[in-house]
Write a protein that holds these residues in place. Sequence first.
Motif, PDB file in Angstrom:
ATOM      1  N   SER A 116       7.058   9.617  -3.430  1.00 53.79           N
ATOM      2  CA  SER A 116       6.814   9.208  -4.883  1.00 53.79           C
ATOM      3  C   SER A 116       5.278   9.691  -5.425  1.00 53.79           C
ATOM      4  CB  SER A 116       7.408   7.691  -5.073  1.00 53.79           C
ATOM      5  OG  SER A 116       6.147   6.952  -4.641  1.00 53.79           O
ATOM      6  N   GLU A 117       5.533   9.604  -6.791  1.00 46.96           N
ATOM      7  CA  GLU A 117       4.170  10.125  -7.551  1.00 46.96           C
ATOM      8  C   GLU A 117       3.262   8.717  -7.494  1.00 46.96           C
ATOM      9  OE1 GLU A 117       5.441  10.419 -11.362  1.00 46.96           O
ATOM     10  OE2 GLU A 117       6.381  12.556 -11.064  1.00 46.96           O
ATOM     11  N   ASP A 118       3.489   7.461  -7.015  1.00 45.46           N
ATOM     12  CA  ASP A 118       2.532   6.597  -7.073  1.00 45.46           C
ATOM     13  C   ASP A 118       2.102   6.317  -5.558  1.00 45.46           C
ATOM     14  OD1 ASP A 118       4.993   5.081  -5.893  1.00 45.46           O
ATOM     15  OD2 ASP A 118       4.670   3.683  -7.272  1.00 45.46           O
ATOM     16  N   GLY A 161       0.859  -1.128   0.000  1.00 45.57           N
ATOM     17  CA  GLY A 161      -0.071  -0.111   0.160  1.00 45.57           C
ATOM     18  C   GLY A 161       0.914   1.273   0.101  1.00 45.57           C
ATOM     19  N   ARG A 162       0.194   2.422   0.027  1.00 45.89           N
ATOM     20  CA  ARG A 162       0.750   3.736   0.386  1.00 45.89           C
ATOM     21  C   ARG A 162       1.497   3.999   1.559  1.00 45.89           C
ATOM     22  NH1 ARG A 162      -1.164   7.254  -3.873  1.00 45.89           N
ATOM     23  NH2 ARG A 162      -0.785   9.020  -2.054  1.00 45.89           N
ATOM     24  N   ASN A 174      10.899   8.776 -10.225  1.00 46.77           N
ATOM     25  CA  ASN A 174       9.494   8.483  -9.284  1.00 46.77           C
ATOM     26  C   ASN A 174       8.975   9.591  -8.369  1.00 46.77           C
ATOM     27  OD1 ASN A 174       9.516   5.896 -10.274  1.00 46.77           O
ATOM     28  ND2 ASN A 174      10.414   5.144  -8.573  1.00 46.77           N
ATOM     29  N   PHE A 175       9.975  10.897  -8.413  1.00 46.59           N
ATOM     30  CA  PHE A 175       9.830  11.904  -7.770  1.00 46.59           C
ATOM     31  C   PHE A 175       9.581  13.136  -8.308  1.00 46.59           C
ATOM     32  CE2 PHE A 175      10.781   8.656  -4.636  1.00 46.59           C
ATOM     33  CZ  PHE A 175      10.289   8.831  -3.258  1.00 46.59           C
ATOM     34  N   ASN A 176       9.260  14.238  -7.584  1.00 46.01           N
ATOM     35  CA  ASN A 176       9.064  15.469  -8.407  1.00 46.01           C
ATOM     36  C   ASN A 176      10.395  16.357  -8.182  1.00 46.01           C
ATOM     37  OD1 ASN A 176       8.482  17.990  -9.658  1.00 46.01           O
ATOM     38  ND2 ASN A 176       7.261  18.680  -7.746  1.00 46.01           N
TER      39      ASN A 176
END
Length: 746
Positions: free
Chosen positions: A116-118, A76-77, A414-416
């Motif tokens: 991360s974006e997800d 999960g997140r 995966n990151f901004n």
Amino acid sequence: MFERIAELAIRRSRLVLVVAAVVVVLMGALGAGAFGKLLGGGFDDPASQSSRAREVIDDKFGGETNLVLLVRSADGRVDSGAAEKSGKALVADLKKEKDLANVVSFWDTRSPDLRSEDGREAVVLARVAGKDAELQENAKALIDDYAGTYEDTLTVKAGGSAGVSYEMGPQTTEDLVLAESIAVPLILLLLLAVFGTVVSALLPLAIALIAIVGVFAQLFVVGSVTDVSLFAINLTTALGLGLGVDYALLMISRFREQLAAGASVEDAVRGTMSTAGRTVAFSAATVAAALAALMVFPQYFLRSFGYSGVGVVLIAALATLFVMPALLNVLGHRVDKGRMPWVKPGRTADSGSSVWGRLARTVMRRPALTALPVLAVLLLAASPLLGITFGTADERVLPEGAESRQVSASLRDNFNGNDAAALHVVIDEAVDKAPLASYATKLSALDGVARVETSAGVYAKGRAEATGPGNAALGRDDGQQLNVVSKLTPKSDAAKDLVAKVRSATPPAGTDPLVGGGDAELVDSNDSIGGRLPLAIGLIAVTTFVLLFLFTGSVVQPLRALVLNLISLGATLGVMTWIFQDGNLSGLLGFTAQPMETSMSVLMFCVAFGLSMDYEVFVTSRIKELHELGEDNESAVANGLGHTGRIVSAAAVLLAVSFFAFGTAKISFLQMFGLGSGLAILIDALAVRGVLVPAAMRLLGRSAWYAPRPLRRFHDRFGLSENGPEAAPAPRPVAPHPQERNPSGV
């Protein structure tokens, strides 16, 4: 001097060997602590803007982030359920660590840029306290404690410069052990093939052992008084092994040659010292001069190779000059004990090589026809240098499976923005909020910038973001820090261009910001090395010219040697660019293509140049000796190569093996250095010495030995003579200098 050393070896052989054994034991005891004195890093100029920015950050803001923990939820997140609870517990534990500062995470800031974006990963940024060895020890303890699984709900991977250092140290040791375990048995087998007897094959390894033990002792001593790079041990071990074998090979070959000519053991030792011994001393001086040029650079990565490289050359030479003649005197004719089955009686590896002599005569009959194809191939090999670019070492030099590489890849993909690769802008004085906000707004509008983090807020695309009041830790009454985060690939041309744009942006009135961070360090390092490189090359050229003039009495020979060396080195660097920058053979060698590492390229140039001069001296000394005994130029070249060609080619293969063994390394710039140095040695010994030297000597003719009359008189008084007592055939009358036979020059 060499005659006195020979007499010492003859009269006090056993005493010399006992003293040498005691010294080796003491050096071994001292060198046992060498690894504890060596440091990672050292690629930066302490006086550069990026280094000064780092000092201000260390002094006022707790230091730059050097540890990045990538935390992934097992299910999960990271911002919900058990992962959220474990993440907060992890951060709480980290903040209790006395050796960690500036701990920042997604769980206490809720910044979406740290997730991360997800939503499956988050980062924890921190500063490991300490400097140099202390920092390495602290980072190792922390990573050992926290990397892996945390509370069965999170997996933690370590990155950042501390993570890279954590993985690079053990990998370097592993690479060194593997390289030596490959090189030593191969060298022993090659020595048996070259000499054909067990005893003579083991003697060079004895000298190499002394050199290697001396290297460790030297690194301990030097590392106790100044910063020394961890990678110095790889270079100096390879040099100690290779040069110890090379110098011993030359001495043993000349000794056996003397015995074969009917000399007594004592006279053979005297003749060997006065000829080969002098060559070893002079050769060591040329190699040491090339390595000493590394000391002009401010980066301790390069300086440490200058300190340790000069030391290992001197240790190898001293062991050869003092221990080897004593061993030869004690062994005498027993040096040929343990003859291999394939060696015919009366035939030794030291006999003149008709193959090399015939090759030299063939080349000199058609010098242009034989030399031009070789030159064409070498120039073609050098052509990739037209597109060469330079970078600095980062996590990409490690294998793809290294955790610090995986952390960096995840931050990039995966990151901004990659916080670990941010530019750090430091203003070392008070700044009001309004001008600070205006400055950050301008920086955030630059192409490639994802956001700018300040104490006044976060800015992106030329405006303030509604993400809170900013990071209070970035502001003080007497200074401000701005973190410029981008999505650009670190060390890329675009990233370097961004450094220039940030530095040229108009700062708040009355301030002079300093720009640091990884990409700024790359720009500053390239500028620093580029600025000192002409001085280093000039020192190498001048010292080489002077030493070769003192050795040969000619001003043409040094120029010929410099030109040919530069051609062979250009070919070597071109091939390494084709492989390691352009990515050819990356699948076979297992590395990631990237710009050529600046410091390692300079190091390889200096080392390869010095070793090229090593073989220049080996060959030129015998040619000069025969020329002074009355042979004409062509005959001296052919016979000189006939005598030394086999020794030089064997020595080159043996030394190349010790460097090629580092092709098995997992750290890519060690691969580059090992393969490049080995290739340079083989190109020089085979293509240059075998073809280009006799071609050049034939085309130069008598002018090869030219020197203006005042310089000839200077050389007659102060120069280095290669002639000495020999048991070989009686010397012929010394022919007059070509200019004296033909003063008009016609």
